[in-house]
Design a protein around this motif. Structure first.
Motif, PDB file in Angstrom:
ATOM      1  N   PHE A  67       3.778  38.508 -19.056  1.00 35.69           N
ATOM      2  CA  PHE A  67       4.684  37.767 -19.250  1.00 35.69           C
ATOM      3  C   PHE A  67       4.512  37.239 -17.179  1.00 35.69           C
ATOM      4  N   ALA A  68       3.932  37.669 -16.681  1.00 40.25           N
ATOM      5  CA  ALA A  68       3.489  37.544 -15.366  1.00 40.25           C
ATOM      6  C   ALA A  68       2.441  36.667 -14.734  1.00 40.25           C
ATOM      7  N   LEU A  69       1.178  36.854 -16.030  1.00 45.52           N
ATOM      8  CA  LEU A  69       0.076  35.753 -15.662  1.00 45.52           C
ATOM      9  C   LEU A  69       0.633  34.333 -16.006  1.00 45.52           C
ATOM     10  N   THR A  70       1.330  34.228 -16.471  1.00 45.44           N
ATOM     11  CA  THR A  70       1.513  32.800 -17.953  1.00 45.44           C
ATOM     12  C   THR A  70       3.093  32.274 -16.673  1.00 45.44           C
ATOM     13  N   GLU A  71       3.584  33.026 -16.091  1.00 41.95           N
ATOM     14  CA  GLU A  71       4.360  32.393 -15.351  1.00 41.95           C
ATOM     15  C   GLU A  71       3.725  32.339 -14.032  1.00 41.95           C
ATOM     16  N   ALA A  72       2.744  32.650 -13.421  1.00 40.24           N
ATOM     17  CA  ALA A  72       2.144  32.470 -12.726  1.00 40.24           C
ATOM     18  C   ALA A  72       1.130  30.909 -12.507  1.00 40.24           C
ATOM     19  N   ILE A  73       0.807  30.825 -13.682  1.00 41.14           N
ATOM     20  CA  ILE A  73       0.254  29.302 -14.003  1.00 41.14           C
ATOM     21  C   ILE A  73       1.700  28.413 -13.831  1.00 41.14           C
ATOM     22  N   GLY A  74       2.867  28.632 -14.134  1.00 41.62           N
ATOM     23  CA  GLY A  74       3.609  27.783 -13.977  1.00 41.62           C
ATOM     24  C   GLY A  74       4.068  27.657 -12.371  1.00 41.62           C
ATOM     25  N   LEU A  75       3.316  28.424 -12.253  1.00 44.23           N
ATOM     26  CA  LEU A  75       4.263  28.561 -10.442  1.00 44.23           C
ATOM     27  C   LEU A  75       2.718  28.017  -9.787  1.00 44.23           C
ATOM     28  N   PHE A  76       1.655  27.382 -10.383  1.00 37.62           N
ATOM     29  CA  PHE A  76       0.533  27.205  -9.141  1.00 37.62           C
ATOM     30  C   PHE A  76       0.622  25.624 -10.191  1.00 37.62           C
ATOM     31  N   ALA A  77       1.298  25.388 -11.099  1.00 35.02           N
ATOM     32  CA  ALA A  77       1.189  23.851 -11.645  1.00 35.02           C
ATOM     33  C   ALA A  77       2.280  23.056 -10.960  1.00 35.02           C
ATOM     34  N   LEU A  78       3.462  24.566 -10.202  1.00 39.49           N
ATOM     35  CA  LEU A  78       4.792  23.603  -9.735  1.00 39.49           C
ATOM     36  C   LEU A  78       4.313  23.530  -8.817  1.00 39.49           C
ATOM     37  N   MET A  79       3.059  25.038  -8.111  1.00 34.53           N
ATOM     38  CA  MET A  79       2.853  24.390  -6.522  1.00 34.53           C
ATOM     39  C   MET A  79       2.448  22.815  -6.567  1.00 34.53           C
ATOM     40  N   MET A  80       1.345  22.549  -7.437  1.00 35.65           N
ATOM     41  CA  MET A  80       0.442  21.726  -7.282  1.00 35.65           C
ATOM     42  C   MET A  80       1.164  20.029  -7.087  1.00 35.65           C
ATOM     43  N   ALA A  81       2.012  20.750  -8.130  1.00 37.73           N
ATOM     44  CA  ALA A  81       3.380  19.123  -8.162  1.00 37.73           C
ATOM     45  C   ALA A  81       3.894  18.975  -6.906  1.00 37.73           C
ATOM     46  N   PHE A  82       4.112  19.688  -5.711  1.00 36.53           N
ATOM     47  CA  PHE A  82       5.366  19.730  -4.870  1.00 36.53           C
ATOM     48  C   PHE A  82       4.441  19.235  -3.294  1.00 36.53           C
ATOM     49  N   ILE A  89       1.396  17.779  -4.096  1.00 38.95           N
ATOM     50  CA  ILE A  89       1.415  16.165  -4.135  1.00 38.95           C
ATOM     51  C   ILE A  89       2.143  15.503  -3.840  1.00 38.95           C
ATOM     52  N   LEU A  90       3.644  15.571  -3.915  1.00 36.67           N
ATOM     53  CA  LEU A  90       4.317  14.855  -3.860  1.00 36.67           C
ATOM     54  C   LEU A  90       4.706  14.739  -2.262  1.00 36.67           C
ATOM     55  N   ASN A 111       0.396  -1.378   0.010  1.00 39.77           N
ATOM     56  CA  ASN A 111      -0.048   0.273  -0.221  1.00 39.77           C
ATOM     57  C   ASN A 111       0.527   1.274  -0.135  1.00 39.77           C
ATOM     58  N   GLN A 112       1.692   1.126   0.848  1.00 44.37           N
ATOM     59  CA  GLN A 112       2.784   2.608   0.587  1.00 44.37           C
ATOM     60  C   GLN A 112       3.299   2.160  -0.375  1.00 44.37           C
ATOM     61  N   THR A 113       3.619   1.702  -1.145  1.00 46.88           N
ATOM     62  CA  THR A 113       4.477   1.622  -2.398  1.00 46.88           C
ATOM     63  C   THR A 113       3.640   2.050  -3.264  1.00 46.88           C
ATOM     64  N   MET A 114       2.543   1.604  -3.785  1.00 43.80           N
ATOM     65  CA  MET A 114       1.091   2.171  -4.127  1.00 43.80           C
ATOM     66  C   MET A 114       0.997   3.068  -4.492  1.00 43.80           C
ATOM     67  N   LEU A 115       0.918   4.247  -2.547  1.00 47.42           N
ATOM     68  CA  LEU A 115       0.849   5.461  -2.695  1.00 47.42           C
ATOM     69  C   LEU A 115       1.367   6.288  -3.325  1.00 47.42           C
ATOM     70  N   GLN A 116       3.721   5.645  -3.284  1.00 47.07           N
ATOM     71  CA  GLN A 116       4.498   6.846  -3.590  1.00 47.07           C
ATOM     72  C   GLN A 116       4.457   6.532  -4.735  1.00 47.07           C
ATOM     73  N   SER A 117       4.096   5.380  -5.288  1.00 48.78           N
ATOM     74  CA  SER A 117       3.894   5.290  -6.707  1.00 48.78           C
ATOM     75  C   SER A 117       2.958   6.694  -7.534  1.00 48.78           C
ATOM     76  N   ALA A 118       1.998   6.676  -6.921  1.00 54.12           N
ATOM     77  CA  ALA A 118       0.647   7.572  -7.519  1.00 54.12           C
ATOM     78  C   ALA A 118       1.324   8.901  -6.903  1.00 54.12           C
ATOM     79  N   LYS A 119       1.587   9.822  -6.329  1.00 55.51           N
ATOM     80  CA  LYS A 119       2.332  10.558  -5.943  1.00 55.51           C
ATOM     81  C   LYS A 119       3.816  11.084  -7.039  1.00 55.51           C
ATOM     82  N   GLN A 120       4.595  10.353  -7.423  1.00 59.45           N
ATOM     83  CA  GLN A 120       5.388  10.500  -8.145  1.00 59.45           C
ATOM     84  C   GLN A 120       4.635  10.175  -9.522  1.00 59.45           C
ATOM     85  N   ILE A 121       3.256   9.621 -10.548  1.00 60.12           N
ATOM     86  CA  ILE A 121       2.848   9.954 -11.517  1.00 60.12           C
ATOM     87  C   ILE A 121       2.260  10.629 -11.465  1.00 60.12           C
ATOM     88  N   GLY A 122       1.368  11.354 -10.704  1.00 60.11           N
ATOM     89  CA  GLY A 122       0.368  12.511 -10.184  1.00 60.11           C
ATOM     90  C   GLY A 122       1.992  13.760 -10.398  1.00 60.11           C
TER      91      GLY A 122
END
Length: 84
Positions: free
Chosen positions: A64-79, A81-82, A9-20
């Motif tokens: 540029f600022a609005l586009t970069e904000a979208i990137g920061l949101f995506a990066l924040m979501m990745a962190f 999830i991890l 279960n822990q391995t599956m959870l960690q794998s799902a986090k990595q994929i997400g």
């Protein structure tokens, strides 16, 4: 058997986090393309009408600022999830 099940279960959870997290960072590719498009439009606009240089640069920085904000949101979501 119960201990092995917990490990699985822990391995599956960690794998799902990595994929997400990997899927969440796909948004960063769009950000790179978006920033390129914003600055390409700026160069094109300068070539067409150099007298609007100051106004166009302000709009470009906003884009540029609005586009970069979208990137920061995506990066924040990745962190989130991890490590969340």
């Amino acid at each position: 058997p119960k201990r092995n099940n917990l490990f699985m279960n822990q391995t599956m959870l960690q794998s799902a986090k990595q994929i997400g997290a990997g899927l969440a960072t796909i948004g960063l590719a769009g950000v790179g393309a978006g920033i390129g498009i914003v600055f390409a439009a700026l160069v094109n606009s300068f070539a067409r009408n150099p007298s609007l240089r100051q106004q166009l640069f302000g709009f470009t920085i906003l884009g540029f600022a609005l586009t970069e904000a979208i990137g920061l949101f995506a990066l924040m979501m990745a962190f989130l999830i991890l490590f969340g």
